[in-house]
Every structure is written in structure tokens, then in C-alpha cells.
Design a protein around this motif. Structure first.
Motif, PDB file in Angstrom:
ATOM      1  N   GLU A   1       0.827  -1.205   0.000  1.00  0.00           N
ATOM      2  CA  GLU A   1       0.000   0.000   0.000  1.00  0.00           C
ATOM      3  C   GLU A   1       0.859   1.253   0.000  1.00  0.00           C
ATOM      4  OE1 GLU A   1      -3.970  -1.691   2.316  1.00  0.00           O
ATOM      5  OE2 GLU A   1      -2.294  -0.863   3.467  1.00  0.00           O
ATOM      6  N   LEU A   2       1.988   1.203   0.704  1.00  0.00           N
ATOM      7  CA  LEU A   2       2.898   2.350   0.687  1.00  0.00           C
ATOM      8  C   LEU A   2       3.466   2.586  -0.708  1.00  0.00           C
ATOM      9  CD1 LEU A   2       4.849   1.833   4.047  1.00  0.00           C
ATOM     10  CD2 LEU A   2       3.188   3.628   3.529  1.00  0.00           C
ATOM     11  N   ALA A   3       3.578   1.489  -1.509  1.00  0.00           N
ATOM     12  CA  ALA A   3       4.093   1.606  -2.884  1.00  0.00           C
ATOM     13  C   ALA A   3       2.988   1.914  -3.883  1.00  0.00           C
ATOM     14  CB  ALA A   3       4.814   0.320  -3.271  1.00  0.00           C
ATOM     15  N   GLY A   4       1.764   2.068  -3.405  1.00  0.00           N
ATOM     16  CA  GLY A   4       0.655   2.410  -4.289  1.00  0.00           C
ATOM     17  C   GLY A   4      -0.173   1.237  -4.747  1.00  0.00           C
ATOM     18  N   ASP A   5       0.085   0.032  -4.225  1.00  0.00           N
ATOM     19  CA  ASP A   5      -0.664  -1.157  -4.619  1.00  0.00           C
ATOM     20  C   ASP A   5      -1.763  -1.419  -3.586  1.00  0.00           C
ATOM     21  OD1 ASP A   5      -1.651  -3.529  -5.494  1.00  0.00           O
ATOM     22  OD2 ASP A   5       0.167  -4.712  -5.100  1.00  0.00           O
ATOM     23  N   PHE A   6      -3.009  -1.114  -3.972  1.00  0.00           N
ATOM     24  CA  PHE A   6      -4.136  -1.302  -3.060  1.00  0.00           C
ATOM     25  C   PHE A   6      -5.003  -2.489  -3.472  1.00  0.00           C
ATOM     26  CE2 PHE A   6      -2.925   3.123  -2.647  1.00  0.00           C
ATOM     27  CZ  PHE A   6      -2.914   3.302  -1.269  1.00  0.00           C
ATOM     28  N   SER A   7      -4.439  -3.392  -4.246  1.00  0.00           N
ATOM     29  CA  SER A   7      -5.178  -4.588  -4.629  1.00  0.00           C
ATOM     30  C   SER A   7      -5.326  -5.496  -3.419  1.00  0.00           C
ATOM     31  CB  SER A   7      -4.438  -5.328  -5.745  1.00  0.00           C
ATOM     32  OG  SER A   7      -3.140  -5.714  -5.305  1.00  0.00           O
ATOM     33  N   PRO A   8      -6.368  -6.361  -3.428  1.00  0.00           N
ATOM     34  CA  PRO A   8      -6.560  -7.266  -2.279  1.00  0.00           C
ATOM     35  C   PRO A   8      -5.328  -8.116  -2.034  1.00  0.00           C
ATOM     36  CG  PRO A   8      -8.472  -7.287  -3.711  1.00  0.00           C
ATOM     37  CD  PRO A   8      -7.405  -6.518  -4.446  1.00  0.00           C
ATOM     38  N   ALA A   9      -4.997  -8.284  -0.759  1.00  0.00           N
ATOM     39  CA  ALA A   9      -3.824  -9.087  -0.410  1.00  0.00           C
ATOM     40  C   ALA A   9      -4.082 -10.545  -0.735  1.00  0.00           C
ATOM     41  CB  ALA A   9      -3.507  -8.928   1.075  1.00  0.00           C
ATOM     42  N   GLU A  10      -3.014 -11.232  -1.122  1.00  0.00           N
ATOM     43  CA  GLU A  10      -3.132 -12.651  -1.431  1.00  0.00           C
ATOM     44  C   GLU A  10      -3.363 -13.432  -0.140  1.00  0.00           C
ATOM     45  OE1 GLU A  10      -3.018 -12.126  -5.393  1.00  0.00           O
ATOM     46  OE2 GLU A  10      -3.209 -14.070  -4.365  1.00  0.00           O
TER      47      GLU A  10
END
Length: 363
Positions: A354-363
Motif C-alpha cells: 500500500e505504501l508503494a501504491g498497490d491497493f489490490s486485495p492481499a493474497e
């Protein structure tokens, strides 16, 4: 002329102050009324009625009017006996007449024909003493309950958690912010919130800031935010703890939920008590999150010694208050010694993705 005006102004200020003090504390006094009748239900005027404080022995006298009516106003909280005498009737005496703060109760008396040397004695159960002119809904604890009910700390406000209609308001955690053990307004860490006013409880879904606390008629909550109680009503110091939830009188100007507490009073005998409340972290189990994180339990400790003492005011070598029915005192003291450990602070933080901009659902 100027001196006269100054004197008049001074007297006016004094009267205003005294009246203000009287109005401020009305909620800590009760009123007892009733009608005196004979067996045929005809009123008995001129009957002498005496109200006696069981603890101090002090008395109040009045006489029934032409309608047989009597009234005792501004009666301090406590237990009383009521005696009634009238010519050509047997004397009447009711024991255990209890009055609470702000209560208006009615006790009708029926006298039997006979000699005043004979006395009819009854035990005045609360069911026989009707409440007057009030749709008030409240929950009260007296000295006996306050002494016998278990609590975590010493703040009597902790008892609101057993009042019907109150619920905890601490988000997703199934426990109240306020746990009762910490005293003060600057505590932190594992101790939780220090005040029952601080978003800890809600009554019947009302906002959490509608609760107010008074002690002997004076407000003890922070007037700025209504969120803290710098003065806490100690259970050892109280003879009545009452929670008013609706339809109470206008003398209680704040609310809509109000806690009132009335301190104990001195009597004709000397009485005292000593107490010591202790809680230490070594006796507590660690919680799951601390164990999972390899963190020791917070090193909190709470030590509250104190005592109370009261009785008649007597001046040795004089006859002042020799009957022990005129002047009394009561005092209480509690010392707070608290060691508070912040413990493990919990926070919700973003993941590395999320800090890197990835807000996709966690695996």
C-alpha cells in the motif's frame, strides 16, 4: 446615603449567595408528606408529627393542618422514624422511613381511637410510601449495596455498568474504555480511559456526552467537554448513589442522564473505617496480543489507602452539644499511588504494498 447603599448591596449579595447555595443543593434533599386520619377516614387536625433521624437522633416537628395534612421539606438523605400523637388516639410510630435525594414521598397515617400511652408501631416498607408528583425513572444504591457490591476500583460511577439500558461504546472491542481502576485525568496505556464520561457508556442509544455526574449537588465533571471527572465519588464516602435516566425534576439542569451521589454524614456516635485497595500487575494474566508479540504485560500498580471518621461535635469541659443532637461532622480521606505503564501501543498502519501504491486485495 452611600453607606446605606453599600450595606443594602452587601445584604442583597449575601441573600443571593445563600439562596443560590440552597437551590444548588436541592437535589440532595427529600420531602415527606402525608395525611393523618381516624378509622372512619375523617381527617385529624392538630396532630403532632415528629420526624427523627435514626443516625443522629435530631428531630423535626410539625402539626397537621385543618385538612390533616403534614409536610417535611429539605430532609437530608437517610433513615428516619415518624411518630404521630393526637388527643384521644393511640400514638403511632413508623420505623425505617428512608428518603433519598430529590425524592418526594407520601406516608399517610391512620390513628386508632384510644389512649396516647399506647403506641402502634409499624415498619414502613418502601412499597407503602408512595412517590409523589414524579414520573422519574431512576436506579439507586444505598450504603448497604455500596458496601457489598464488588468493584474494580473505588469510583462509585463504575456501578453504571449494571444499570439497565447502559451499553459500552468502544467500537469493535467488547469492553468499555473505562475499567474503573485508574484515578485521575492524565492516565494512559493499558489502564484505559480514566472517566466513565469519556465515551465509555451510552444509555438507550443516546450520545456518549449526555452523562453528567454530581456530588452533594455540585457538578464534578469537566464543564468544557463533559468528558472527565477530576473528582470521583468514592464508594466508601457515599450513603446514596443514584442514576437518573428520564423525567427527573428541573432542579437537575443537566443531563439527560445524571448521576447523583450523596456523602455520608456524622451521627450521635463516633464511627470510623479504614480501607486499603491494592492491584498489582503480577497478579494479572497477559493478553493474547502481548504474548503473540513477545511483550510482557504492562507493569501497572494501584494502591489506594484511606479512611473515614464522623460523629458529634463536642467541646470538652463544656455543655456544648451534650445531648449529641445538634452538630455533627464527617470526613474521609483517600490517597492515590499509581504506577502506570503505557504497555504495547496498538495502531493500524498500511502494508508495504500500500505504501508503494498497490491497493489490490492481499493474497
Amino acid at each position: 446615603m452611600l453607606k446605606t447603599l453599600k450595606l443594602a448591596a452587601g445584604v442583597a449579595c449575601l441573600v443571593t449567595l445563600l439562596v443560590g447555595v440552597n437551590l444548588w443543593g436541592q437535589g440532595i434533599f427529600g420531602t415527606l408528606t402525608g395525611v393523618v386520619t381516624d378509622p372512619s377516614q375523617s381527617v385529624v387536625p392538630g396532630a403532632k408529627i415528629t420526624l427523627t433521624d435514626t443516625a443522629s437522633g435530631s428531630t423535626r416537628d410539625t402539626v397537621s393542618n385543618s385538612e390533616g395534612y403534614y409536610s417535611f421539606a429539605s430532609v437530608p438523605v437517610g433513615s428516619y422514624s415518624l411518630s404521630v400523637e393526637a388527643a384521644n388516639f393511640e400514638s403511632y410510630k413508623a420505623q425505617d422511613v428512608r428518603l433519598g435525594g430529590g425524592e418526594r414521598r407520601n406516608l399517610n397515617v391512620t390513628l386508632r381511637v384510644g389512649s396516647t400511652s399506647e403506641t402502634v408501631e409499624v415498619n414502613a416498607e418502601m412499597s407503602s410510601i408512595a412517590t409523589l408528583d414524579s414520573g422519574e425513572k431512576s436506579f439507586a444504591l444505598t450504603t448497604k449495596e455500596l458496601e457489598n457490591f464488588a468493584q474494580v476500583g473505588s469510583n462509585a460511577a463504575e456501578y453504571i455498568k449494571i444499570v439497565p439500558g447502559f451499553g459500552i461504546t468502544n467500537g469493535t472491542q467488547n469492553k468499555s474504555n473505562y475499567n474503573g481502576q485508574t484515578i485521575g485525568i492524565n492516565a494512559n496505556g493499558d489502564s484505559g480511559s480514566q472517566s466513565p464520561l469519556n465515551a465509555a457508556y451510552s444509555y438507550n442509544g443516546l450520545p456518549v456526552n449526555v452523562l453528567d455526574i454530581t456530588s452533594d449537588g455540585a457538578h464534578v465533571s469537566d464543564p468544557g467537554c463533559n468528558c472527565d471527572t477530576p473528582v470521583n465519588p468514592n464508594s466508601e464516602f457515599l450513603q446514596e448513589f443514584k442514576v437518573l435516566t428520564s423525567n427527573f425534576s428541573a432542579e437537575n439542569q443537566k443531563g439527560p442522564i445524571l448521576i447523583t451521589s450523596v456523602s455520608k454524614a456524622g451521627g450521635k456516635s463516633y464511627h470510623g473505617s479504614a480501607f486499603f485497595s491494592a492491584r498489582n500487575h503480577v497478579l494479572n494474566a497477559n493478553d493474547w496480543l502481548n504474548n503473540h508479540s513477545g511483550v510482557k504485560q504492562p507493569a501497572n500498580s494501584y494502591y489506594y489507602p484511606g479512611g473515614t471518621f464522623g460523629g458529634p461535635v463536642i467541646i470538652p469541659g463544656t455543655n456544648f452539644n451534650k445531648s449529641r443532637e445538634k452538630l455533627f461532622f464527617w470526613t474521609g480521606f483517600e490517597y492515590f499511588r499509581q504506577t502506570l505503564d503505557t504497555g504495547l501501543l496498538r495502531a493500524t498502519v498500511p502494508t508495504a504494498g500500500e505504501l508503494a501504491g498497490d491497493f489490490s486485495p492481499a493474497e
